[in-house]
Scaffold this active site. Structure first.
Site, PDB file in Angstrom:
ATOM      1  N   LYS A 107     -40.772  30.480 -94.156  1.00 49.45           N
ATOM      2  CA  LYS A 107     -39.442  30.574 -94.749  1.00 49.45           C
ATOM      3  C   LYS A 107     -38.629  31.676 -94.040  1.00 49.45           C
ATOM      4  O   LYS A 107     -39.163  32.409 -93.219  1.00 49.45           O
ATOM      5  CB  LYS A 107     -39.555  30.859 -96.254  1.00 49.45           C
ATOM      6  CG  LYS A 107     -40.255  29.740 -97.049  1.00 49.45           C
ATOM      7  CD  LYS A 107     -39.573  28.390 -96.898  1.00 49.45           C
ATOM      8  CE  LYS A 107     -39.836  27.406 -98.020  1.00 49.45           C
ATOM      9  NZ  LYS A 107     -41.166  26.826 -98.086  1.00 49.45           N
TER      10      LYS A 107
HETATM   11  C1  LIG Z   1     -41.813  26.214 -99.378  1.00 52.74           C
HETATM   12  C2  LIG Z   1     -41.476  25.273-100.467  1.00 52.74           C
HETATM   13  C3  LIG Z   1     -42.029  25.414-101.763  1.00 52.74           C
HETATM   14  C4  LIG Z   1     -42.984  26.497-102.181  1.00 52.74           C
HETATM   15  O1  LIG Z   1     -43.963  26.704-101.297  1.00 52.74           O
HETATM   16  P1  LIG Z   1     -45.042  27.901-101.300  1.00 52.74           P
HETATM   17  O2  LIG Z   1     -45.697  27.675 -99.986  1.00 52.74           O
HETATM   18  O3  LIG Z   1     -45.935  27.664-102.448  1.00 52.74           O
HETATM   19  O4  LIG Z   1     -44.354  29.223-101.378  1.00 52.74           O
HETATM   20  C5  LIG Z   1     -41.598  24.528-102.743  1.00 52.74           C
HETATM   21  N1  LIG Z   1     -40.706  23.563-102.485  1.00 52.74           N
HETATM   22  C6  LIG Z   1     -40.174  23.397-101.257  1.00 52.74           C
HETATM   23  C7  LIG Z   1     -39.155  22.330-101.063  1.00 52.74           C
HETATM   24  C8  LIG Z   1     -40.548  24.230-100.202  1.00 52.74           C
HETATM   25  O5  LIG Z   1     -40.016  24.059 -98.989  1.00 52.74           O
END
Ligand SMILES: *Cc1c(COP(=O)(O)O)cnc(C)c1O
Length: 407
Positions: free
Chosen positions: A230
């Site tokens: 992210k």
């Molecule tokens: C990254 C993401 C998440 C959460 O991901 P984690 O890896 O658990 O932090 C949830 N929904 C979407 C659309 C994502 O891109």
């Protein structure tokens, strides 16, 4: 008639891959190959704050960096409160339960999303109910949602129920795909009509705004992610944001074993979770958050370069942020023209062979085996999107390497 439109009229069925590779190369400049889809960069500040946790022995889920990180994220989204969570999936799970989602409720969400959104609904004991997306935003289509609910929802014993399954319709989870905001005004109207709680999946949209309002502030609560890929990363991490103080207080309690504050007694007052973010992860997040606006600026520069490189391009275009929004452009998206959908995998192969770690859109949730049986609306756009979209490398530092080389 211009030459390019004449060519467009008799375009070959096979996509010429060389110009695509050249256009991507022009954007990425001298960045070292292979170029990953999205990578973090850490500096002296990250090292300093993480070392401070080790040196002071404050590594676990209490400590000043957790509080500081929460304040920084609340400020960046424009939310009053933020509660740091161990990852985005756990944050979604907790957020859904805290919003009153119960066993055997149905929760509406787009079929085009990362699997975590659907998994969190399942973790809450609820049933994912998939709805279609729109090319306007790449996210959930409020009109398709309304048309679908007009068909399947009935008011029974004081709740909106799916008449095909008999289950209560409880919540809707819009996902701001790749940082592009969902049309929240339109969605808000549909949610109000059918008494659905909105929990925003803002995991990809930290810093994105719609008409000046931050993603994560449209629903009653929202969730962010700080996974390694992210914009801001804490290694793994997440956040629940809300303007509702009592809700935030409960979220903090519920995700830290529901322990009642006391100097020595171990007293708990509900079945709860151990979902809080450790201080050492939050320290990394604080250092990263100091650079958030610089990273978003860089990502927007990179997006402009992609848009330019593929403007008037025969066969594909770069997805542009929706009207009225400022996207963080978490991932840039190349959209193939309809006649080239069968060329997607050949293009991905060529990009990978060329050291460019592009990837297709996630497989739509309704096509994954564990979600085959889930309720759904017609999903024509979701299926088409899956065959036409490719994500291109989008790390913020790529804007720098491109700049330096004056591409
Ligand atoms: C990254 C993401 C998440 C959460 O991901 P984690 O890896 O658990 O932090 C949830 N929904 C979407 C659309 C994502 O891109």
């Amino acid at each position: 008639m211009s030459i390019s439109s004449a060519q467009a009229n008799n375009r070959p069925a096979i996509l010429d891959l060389k110009p695509v590779l050249d256009a991507v190369d022009a954007v990425l400049g001298a960045a070292a190959r292979p170029v990953e889809l999205h990578e973090p960069r850490f500096g002296a500040r990250e090292r300093e704050l993480v070392l401070d946790c080790i040196d002071t022995n404050w590594v676990s889920s209490a400590g000043k960096y957790v509080t500081r990180f929460e304040e920084m994220v609340a400020a960046a989204t424009g939310s009053r409160h933020a509660v740091a969570i161990v990852n985005g999936t756990a944050a979604l799970h907790a957020a859904l339960v805290l919003e009153g989602v119960e066993q055997d409720d149905e929760v509406l969400l787009p079929s085009i999303t990362f699997v975590a959104t659907a998994n969190a609904v399942s973790h809450a004991g609820a049933i994912p109910h998939f709805v279609d997306s729109t090319w306007d935003t790449l996210g959930l289509d409020p009109q398709a949602l309304e048309a679908h609910l007009d068909t399947i929802a009935v008011w029974r014993n004081g709740a909106w129920v799916n008449k095909q399954t008999g289950r209560r319709l409880r919540a809707v989870v819009p996902v701001h795909i790749f940082g592009h905001p969902v049309d929240m005004a339109a969605l808000g109207a549909v949610a109000a009509k059918y008494d659905l709680v909105i929990v925003e999946d803002a995991t990809e949209s930290l810093g994105s705004t719609l008409n000046g309002q931050g993603c994560g502030t449209f629903g009653h609560s929202a969730v962010l992610s700080f996974n390694g890929n992210k914009i801001v990363t804490t290694g793994g991490g997440g956040m629940i944001v809300t303007d509702d103080e009592a809700h935030a207080r409960h979220a903090r309690h519920f995700t830290s074993t529901a322990k009642k504050a006391h100097a020595w007694a171990f007293d708990h007052d509900e079945v709860a979770y151990n979902y809080r973010l450790p201080n050492i992860n939050a320290a990394l997040g604080c250092a990263q958050m100091e650079r958030l606006s610089a990273m978003i600026d860089a990502k927007r520069v990179l997006a402009e370069r992609y848009l330019l490189a593929f403007s008037d391009f025969p066969g594909a275009r770069i997805y542009r942020e929706p009207k009225g929004s400022q996207s963080n452009y978490w991932l840039n998206t190349l959209v193939l023209d309809r006649e080239y959908t069968t060329e997607r995998d050949r293009l991905l192969g060529a990009l990978h062979g060329h050291g460019i770690r592009a990837r297709p859109l996630w497989t739509p949730m309704h096509l994954l085996p564990m979600y085959w049986d889930c309720p759904r609306s017609p999903l024509p756009v979701a299926e088409e999107m899956h065959t036409r979209c490719i994500n291109l490398p989008s790390s913020p530092f790529l804007a720098e390497s491109a700049n330096k080389n004056k591409v």
